[in-house]
Design a protein around this motif. Sequence first.
Motif, PDB file in Angstrom:
ATOM      1  N   MET A 294       0.811  -1.271   0.008  1.00  0.00           N
ATOM      2  CA  MET A 294      -0.096   0.094  -0.029  1.00  0.00           C
ATOM      3  C   MET A 294       0.828   1.283  -0.183  1.00  0.00           C
ATOM      4  SD  MET A 294      -3.036  -1.185  -0.058  1.00  0.00           S
ATOM      5  CE  MET A 294      -2.544  -2.562  -1.059  1.00  0.00           C
ATOM      6  N   LEU A 295       2.258   1.037   0.388  1.00  0.00           N
ATOM      7  CA  LEU A 295       3.047   2.223   0.482  1.00  0.00           C
ATOM      8  C   LEU A 295       2.923   3.071  -0.986  1.00  0.00           C
ATOM      9  CD1 LEU A 295       5.946   1.085   2.637  1.00  0.00           C
ATOM     10  CD2 LEU A 295       4.326   2.734   3.198  1.00  0.00           C
ATOM     11  N   PRO A 296       3.077   2.490  -2.069  1.00  0.00           N
ATOM     12  CA  PRO A 296       3.083   3.404  -3.335  1.00  0.00           C
ATOM     13  C   PRO A 296       1.862   4.274  -3.427  1.00  0.00           C
ATOM     14  CG  PRO A 296       3.636   1.360  -3.846  1.00  0.00           C
ATOM     15  CD  PRO A 296       3.091   1.018  -2.433  1.00  0.00           C
ATOM     16  N   LEU A 297       0.420   3.780  -3.060  1.00  0.00           N
ATOM     17  CA  LEU A 297      -0.579   4.832  -2.802  1.00  0.00           C
ATOM     18  C   LEU A 297      -0.401   5.784  -1.895  1.00  0.00           C
ATOM     19  CD1 LEU A 297      -3.340   2.019  -2.694  1.00  0.00           C
ATOM     20  CD2 LEU A 297      -3.252   3.587  -4.382  1.00  0.00           C
ATOM     21  N   VAL A 298       0.361   5.290  -0.584  1.00  0.00           N
ATOM     22  CA  VAL A 298       0.489   6.377   0.421  1.00  0.00           C
ATOM     23  C   VAL A 298       1.373   7.449   0.019  1.00  0.00           C
ATOM     24  CG1 VAL A 298       0.939   6.751   2.826  1.00  0.00           C
ATOM     25  CG2 VAL A 298      -0.385   4.730   2.211  1.00  0.00           C
ATOM     26  N   ARG A 299       2.507   6.876  -0.492  1.00  0.00           N
ATOM     27  CA  ARG A 299       3.434   7.874  -1.135  1.00  0.00           C
ATOM     28  C   ARG A 299       2.976   8.933  -1.993  1.00  0.00           C
ATOM     29  NH1 ARG A 299       7.845   3.194  -0.545  1.00  0.00           N
ATOM     30  NH2 ARG A 299       8.652   3.552   1.635  1.00  0.00           N
ATOM     31  N   GLU A 300       2.416   8.334  -2.820  1.00  0.00           N
ATOM     32  CA  GLU A 300       1.747   9.068  -4.247  1.00  0.00           C
ATOM     33  C   GLU A 300       0.922  10.201  -3.248  1.00  0.00           C
ATOM     34  OE1 GLU A 300       1.634  10.793  -7.717  1.00  0.00           O
ATOM     35  OE2 GLU A 300       2.888   9.036  -6.967  1.00  0.00           O
ATOM     36  N   ALA A 301      -0.053   9.835  -2.678  1.00  0.00           N
ATOM     37  CA  ALA A 301      -1.052  10.830  -1.953  1.00  0.00           C
ATOM     38  C   ALA A 301       0.039  11.730  -1.062  1.00  0.00           C
ATOM     39  CB  ALA A 301      -1.962  10.158  -1.226  1.00  0.00           C
ATOM     40  N   ARG A 302       0.808  11.358  -0.358  1.00  0.00           N
ATOM     41  CA  ARG A 302       1.707  12.298   0.469  1.00  0.00           C
ATOM     42  C   ARG A 302       2.439  13.245  -0.309  1.00  0.00           C
ATOM     43  NH1 ARG A 302       3.537   8.413   5.163  1.00  0.00           N
ATOM     44  NH2 ARG A 302       1.730   8.667   6.495  1.00  0.00           N
ATOM     45  N   ALA A 303       2.875  12.940  -1.544  1.00  0.00           N
ATOM     46  CA  ALA A 303       3.704  13.782  -2.482  1.00  0.00           C
ATOM     47  C   ALA A 303       2.782  14.902  -3.001  1.00  0.00           C
ATOM     48  CB  ALA A 303       4.136  12.752  -3.729  1.00  0.00           C
TER      49      ALA A 303
ATOM     50  N   LEU B 225      -4.691   8.964  -8.944  1.00  0.00           N
ATOM     51  CA  LEU B 225      -3.899   8.327  -7.495  1.00  0.00           C
ATOM     52  C   LEU B 225      -3.587   6.610  -7.525  1.00  0.00           C
ATOM     53  CD1 LEU B 225      -2.662   8.477  -4.810  1.00  0.00           C
ATOM     54  CD2 LEU B 225      -4.846   8.326  -3.740  1.00  0.00           C
ATOM     55  N   GLY B 226      -4.680   5.848  -8.176  1.00  0.00           N
ATOM     56  CA  GLY B 226      -4.524   4.743  -8.166  1.00  0.00           C
ATOM     57  C   GLY B 226      -3.663   4.219  -9.527  1.00  0.00           C
ATOM     58  N   TYR B 227      -3.725   5.104 -10.494  1.00  0.00           N
ATOM     59  CA  TYR B 227      -3.038   4.700 -11.811  1.00  0.00           C
ATOM     60  C   TYR B 227      -1.269   5.330 -11.427  1.00  0.00           C
ATOM     61  CZ  TYR B 227      -0.726   4.889 -16.228  1.00  0.00           C
ATOM     62  OH  TYR B 227       0.193   4.760 -17.269  1.00  0.00           O
ATOM     63  N   SER B 228      -1.033   6.441 -10.632  1.00  0.00           N
ATOM     64  CA  SER B 228       0.135   6.931 -10.295  1.00  0.00           C
ATOM     65  C   SER B 228       0.887   5.771  -9.358  1.00  0.00           C
ATOM     66  CB  SER B 228       0.041   8.147  -9.656  1.00  0.00           C
ATOM     67  OG  SER B 228      -0.458   8.843 -10.465  1.00  0.00           O
ATOM     68  N   ALA B 229      -0.018   5.207  -8.372  1.00  0.00           N
ATOM     69  CA  ALA B 229       0.522   4.213  -7.577  1.00  0.00           C
ATOM     70  C   ALA B 229       0.817   2.852  -8.508  1.00  0.00           C
ATOM     71  CB  ALA B 229      -0.499   4.034  -6.299  1.00  0.00           C
ATOM     72  N   PHE B 230       0.077   2.589  -9.157  1.00  0.00           N
ATOM     73  CA  PHE B 230       0.178   1.330 -10.052  1.00  0.00           C
ATOM     74  C   PHE B 230       1.733   1.504 -10.665  1.00  0.00           C
ATOM     75  CE2 PHE B 230       0.161   0.221 -14.654  1.00  0.00           C
ATOM     76  CZ  PHE B 230      -0.017  -0.984 -14.564  1.00  0.00           C
ATOM     77  N   ARG B 231       2.144   2.604 -11.205  1.00  0.00           N
ATOM     78  CA  ARG B 231       3.170   3.122 -11.954  1.00  0.00           C
ATOM     79  C   ARG B 231       4.478   2.921 -10.908  1.00  0.00           C
ATOM     80  NH1 ARG B 231       3.135   6.654 -16.925  1.00  0.00           N
ATOM     81  NH2 ARG B 231       5.193   6.660 -16.046  1.00  0.00           N
ATOM     82  N   ARG B 232       4.147   3.038  -9.603  1.00  0.00           N
ATOM     83  CA  ARG B 232       5.197   3.309  -8.545  1.00  0.00           C
ATOM     84  C   ARG B 232       5.494   1.689  -8.322  1.00  0.00           C
ATOM     85  NH1 ARG B 232       6.222   7.740  -4.655  1.00  0.00           N
ATOM     86  NH2 ARG B 232       5.954   9.594  -5.970  1.00  0.00           N
ATOM     87  N   TRP B 233       4.360   0.784  -7.988  1.00  0.00           N
ATOM     88  CA  TRP B 233       4.530  -0.237  -7.398  1.00  0.00           C
ATOM     89  C   TRP B 233       5.575  -1.282  -8.171  1.00  0.00           C
ATOM     90  CZ3 TRP B 233       4.132  -5.507  -8.034  1.00  0.00           C
ATOM     91  CH2 TRP B 233       3.902  -6.395  -6.754  1.00  0.00           C
ATOM     92  N   ARG B 234       6.333  -2.006  -7.200  1.00  0.00           N
ATOM     93  CA  ARG B 234       7.362  -2.976  -7.955  1.00  0.00           C
ATOM     94  C   ARG B 234       7.203  -4.238  -7.176  1.00  0.00           C
ATOM     95  NH1 ARG B 234       7.063   0.550 -11.009  1.00  0.00           N
ATOM     96  NH2 ARG B 234       8.684   2.058 -11.436  1.00  0.00           N
ATOM     97  N   LEU B 235       7.672  -5.532  -7.736  1.00  0.00           N
ATOM     98  CA  LEU B 235       7.711  -6.732  -7.166  1.00  0.00           C
ATOM     99  C   LEU B 235       8.350  -6.751  -5.635  1.00  0.00           C
ATOM    100  CD1 LEU B 235       8.485  -9.282  -9.841  1.00  0.00           C
ATOM    101  CD2 LEU B 235       6.276  -9.012  -8.642  1.00  0.00           C
ATOM    102  N   THR B 236       9.279  -5.925  -5.498  1.00  0.00           N
ATOM    103  CA  THR B 236       9.817  -5.689  -4.219  1.00  0.00           C
ATOM    104  C   THR B 236       8.939  -5.193  -3.125  1.00  0.00           C
ATOM    105  OG1 THR B 236      10.855  -3.715  -4.641  1.00  0.00           O
ATOM    106  CG2 THR B 236      12.166  -5.325  -5.106  1.00  0.00           C
TER     107      THR B 236
END
Length: 195
Positions: A31-40, A86-97
């Motif tokens: 969930m961090l990509p979502l939270v980080r994108e929103a916080r940015a 927000l969802g799409y931007s987090a989608f682009r940030r998400w990694r297998l790690t």
Amino acid sequence: GNQYCSQAGTHVEPFGRAQVETIALARISNMLPLVREARARVRMDQEFRRRSLPTMLEDEPHGFIPKVPLFECLSTVAQHGCIRDLGYSAFRRWRLTCLDRDVLSQVRSGATLTARLNTFARVGRIEDTQLDASLRVEGPATRIMLSRGVRACTGFEYGEWIQIAATLGIVRDAVGTRAQPLQLGRLPGGIPAGE
């Protein structure tokens, strides 16, 4: 630790005459990509505190957080901050790690893409307690079916973006980073406005 960063588990137990509702949990690292994108884009700690959510999720990435209040919080923050993607931007940030190392190791142990996807369908609930993934072969194509995994709450589509990112990440890890799905489909009413 805090009340949300604990072992995952969902079940319904009788409690007197009523039943305790199952709580949908997700690993914080996913969930961090979502939270980080929103916080940015927007200050959101006050909204997290209002919903009794931890504000320092980065401190416990291997813990778990309840999805419904998180998605409702992110939806409110996105509305107030006019964040339409927000969802799409987090989608682009998400990694297998973002996946737990043991889960990723199990997925990568599959010799074929189908084996990896079947493994993810089986062990994915370690990352998202209500993930429902399955494969369906239709001639030369394989359809990957993902359910919402959470009641239709405000912001549920953010979880769908993360599910798609995880699945596409597994495909690309197996067959190459340029792999693109021939088609992405979602259930009617599941496409968020502006995304």
